[in-house]
Design a protein around this motif. Structure first.
Motif, PDB file in Angstrom:
ATOM      1  N   ALA A 278       2.515  -0.836   6.533  1.00 31.75           N
ATOM      2  CA  ALA A 278       2.394   0.619   6.561  1.00 31.75           C
ATOM      3  C   ALA A 278       0.948   1.054   6.283  1.00 31.75           C
ATOM      4  O   ALA A 278       0.450   2.005   6.893  1.00 31.75           O
ATOM      5  CB  ALA A 278       3.336   1.250   5.538  1.00 31.75           C
ATOM      6  N   VAL A 279       0.290   0.359   5.384  1.00 25.16           N
ATOM      7  CA  VAL A 279      -1.114   0.670   5.077  1.00 25.16           C
ATOM      8  C   VAL A 279      -1.985   0.390   6.298  1.00 25.16           C
ATOM      9  O   VAL A 279      -2.873   1.167   6.655  1.00 25.16           O
ATOM     10  CB  VAL A 279      -1.604  -0.139   3.867  1.00 25.16           C
ATOM     11  CG1 VAL A 279      -3.098   0.079   3.643  1.00 25.16           C
ATOM     12  CG2 VAL A 279      -0.823   0.235   2.613  1.00 25.16           C
TER      13      VAL A 279
ATOM     14  N   LEU B 250      -6.007   1.053   7.335  1.00 21.55           N
ATOM     15  CA  LEU B 250      -6.615   1.829   6.261  1.00 21.55           C
ATOM     16  C   LEU B 250      -7.057   0.936   5.111  1.00 21.55           C
ATOM     17  O   LEU B 250      -7.879   1.339   4.285  1.00 21.55           O
ATOM     18  CB  LEU B 250      -5.627   2.879   5.730  1.00 21.55           C
ATOM     19  CG  LEU B 250      -5.239   4.000   6.695  1.00 21.55           C
ATOM     20  CD1 LEU B 250      -4.257   4.946   6.037  1.00 21.55           C
ATOM     21  CD2 LEU B 250      -6.478   4.768   7.135  1.00 21.55           C
TER      22      LEU B 250
ATOM     23  N   ASP C 291      -4.597   9.147   2.156  1.00 25.19           N
ATOM     24  CA  ASP C 291      -4.009   8.772   3.443  1.00 25.19           C
ATOM     25  C   ASP C 291      -3.116   7.548   3.283  1.00 25.19           C
ATOM     26  O   ASP C 291      -2.027   7.478   3.860  1.00 25.19           O
ATOM     27  CB  ASP C 291      -5.118   8.486   4.457  1.00 25.19           C
ATOM     28  CG  ASP C 291      -4.649   8.692   5.893  1.00 25.19           C
ATOM     29  OD1 ASP C 291      -3.461   9.034   6.074  1.00 25.19           O
ATOM     30  OD2 ASP C 291      -5.448   8.504   6.820  1.00 25.19           O
ATOM     31  N   VAL C 292      -3.575   6.585   2.494  1.00 27.61           N
ATOM     32  CA  VAL C 292      -2.752   5.398   2.221  1.00 27.61           C
ATOM     33  C   VAL C 292      -1.454   5.810   1.544  1.00 27.61           C
ATOM     34  O   VAL C 292      -0.362   5.344   1.895  1.00 27.61           O
ATOM     35  CB  VAL C 292      -3.514   4.388   1.338  1.00 27.61           C
ATOM     36  CG1 VAL C 292      -2.589   3.261   0.899  1.00 27.61           C
ATOM     37  CG2 VAL C 292      -4.713   3.820   2.098  1.00 27.61           C
TER      38      VAL C 292
ATOM     39  N   ARG D 156       0.129   8.664   1.722  1.00 29.23           N
ATOM     40  CA  ARG D 156       1.016   9.324   2.689  1.00 29.23           C
ATOM     41  C   ARG D 156       1.741   8.303   3.559  1.00 29.23           C
ATOM     42  O   ARG D 156       2.933   8.454   3.843  1.00 29.23           O
ATOM     43  CB  ARG D 156       0.206  10.291   3.563  1.00 29.23           C
ATOM     44  CG  ARG D 156      -0.111  11.618   2.895  1.00 29.23           C
ATOM     45  CD  ARG D 156      -0.641  12.628   3.902  1.00 29.23           C
ATOM     46  NE  ARG D 156      -1.946  12.228   4.417  1.00 29.23           N
ATOM     47  CZ  ARG D 156      -3.102  12.565   3.858  1.00 29.23           C
ATOM     48  NH1 ARG D 156      -3.110  13.306   2.755  1.00 29.23           N
ATOM     49  NH2 ARG D 156      -4.251  12.183   4.397  1.00 29.23           N
ATOM     50  N   ARG D 157       1.018   7.283   3.983  1.00 28.65           N
ATOM     51  CA  ARG D 157       1.649   6.270   4.839  1.00 28.65           C
ATOM     52  C   ARG D 157       2.734   5.508   4.090  1.00 28.65           C
ATOM     53  O   ARG D 157       3.800   5.223   4.634  1.00 28.65           O
ATOM     54  CB  ARG D 157       0.592   5.287   5.348  1.00 28.65           C
ATOM     55  CG  ARG D 157      -0.281   5.842   6.451  1.00 28.65           C
ATOM     56  CD  ARG D 157      -0.964   4.722   7.188  1.00 28.65           C
ATOM     57  NE  ARG D 157      -1.850   5.193   8.238  1.00 28.65           N
ATOM     58  CZ  ARG D 157      -2.473   4.397   9.094  1.00 28.65           C
ATOM     59  NH1 ARG D 157      -2.304   3.080   9.004  1.00 28.65           N
ATOM     60  NH2 ARG D 157      -3.271   4.880  10.024  1.00 28.65           N
ATOM     61  N   VAL D 158       2.472   5.178   2.839  1.00 31.58           N
ATOM     62  CA  VAL D 158       3.460   4.430   2.052  1.00 31.58           C
ATOM     63  C   VAL D 158       4.684   5.295   1.784  1.00 31.58           C
ATOM     64  O   VAL D 158       5.824   4.834   1.871  1.00 31.58           O
ATOM     65  CB  VAL D 158       2.833   3.920   0.740  1.00 31.58           C
ATOM     66  CG1 VAL D 158       3.896   3.263  -0.138  1.00 31.58           C
ATOM     67  CG2 VAL D 158       1.713   2.924   1.035  1.00 31.58           C
TER      68      VAL D 158
ATOM     69  N   ALA E 177       5.868   7.454   3.636  1.00 28.30           N
ATOM     70  CA  ALA E 177       6.626   7.633   4.873  1.00 28.30           C
ATOM     71  C   ALA E 177       7.644   6.516   5.096  1.00 28.30           C
ATOM     72  O   ALA E 177       8.513   6.642   5.958  1.00 28.30           O
ATOM     73  CB  ALA E 177       5.668   7.698   6.064  1.00 28.30           C
TER      74      ALA E 177
END
Length: 259
Positions: A78-79, A82, A94-95, A97-99, A101
């Motif tokens: 997911a990271v 980035l 941003d990292v 937010r991705r995690v 998700a």
């Protein structure tokens, strides 16, 4: 008698000492050279930290995993990109937010672990109910009502929500939808004390006002509507100190048991 006012000799000695003391004074050129050197050092440090590979991310450490349903490798995927390049330039927000998700992640925290580690701490969602669908699959739902995974079987120790609607409830679906009925049942499951939740094999929904718990060891609990769940849970905990086949907390001020 000494000439002059008292203490005059001491002042004179101090003036003479100051006169012969070495004085460090930088010329304008010296300041310029010092400034250039300082800027050069800061520039070199900035390049090393932000642009060179000296402090690149070399590993992503994942903490907080509770079981193998969510793995460190899933978090690292997911990271993605980035997590490449200099650690100082990683966009932590941003990292994060991705995690977050990732369906099974309820919350995440990300920080830099100098010199080469990106650290991620996750909080996994905990299922309070598994909703049985018409296709026989079980959708896991957390205490906030978020559906985050669908699997062929329900997790152990988690009540299964199943709609067994009466004709009257079916006729009223335009007023109280299936989704609302499921949400009510999940709210009941989320409000059960842990020891009761483990015994509640199923939460059967016949209508909005007729929810029933099917205990795994045998026996039933008439719950009624999802209203006043916290009060009903406390009453049921006290009531279950007595062994019975049927418990009724639909009206918590007048609980009953039988069998």
């Amino acid at each position: 008698m000494a000439d002059g006012p008292p203490g005059a000799g001491a002042y004179q000695d101090e003036e003479e000492a100051e006169e012969f003391a070495p004085r460090l004074r930088l010329s304008r050129r010296g300041f310029t050279v010092l400034g250039v050197l300082t800027a050069g050092v800061l520039g070199t440090l900035s390049w090393l930290v932000f642009f060179s590979s000296v402090l690149d991310v070399r590993s992503i450490s994942v903490q907080g995993l509770r079981d193998d349903r969510l793995t460190a490798e899933q978090v690292r995927r997911a990271v993605g990109g980035l997590g490449d390049g200099p650690l100082a330039r990683v966009d932590l927000a941003d990292v994060e937010r991705r995690v977050k998700a990732i369906p099974r992640v309820a919350d995440a925290e990300v920080w830099r672990g100098w010199p080469h580690t990106l650290r991620v701490k996750v909080e996994q969602r905990r299922p309070v109910a598994a909703v049985k669908g018409e296709d026989g699959q079980f959708t896991q739902v957390d205490a906030g009502g978020v559906s985050f995974a669908t699997e062929p079987t329900a997790p152990a120790g988690v009540p299964v929500v199943e709609l067994q609607l009466s004709q009257q409830a079916n006729d009223a679906l335009e007023v109280i939808t299936r989704q609302q009925l499921v949400q009510g049942a999940v709210a009941v499951a989320a409000g059960l004390p842990e020891d009761v939740a483990k015994r509640a094999g199923a939460v059967l929904v016949h209508s909005y006002d007729d929810i029933q718990l099917q205990l795994s060891g045998g026996g039933t609990v008439r719950w009624g509507s999802p209203d006043r769940t916290e009060r009903k849970a406390r009453v049921l905990t006290a009531l279950m100190r007595q062994k019975a086949a049927n418990y009724d907390v639909s009206v918590p001020e007048a609980p009953a048991l039988s069998g």
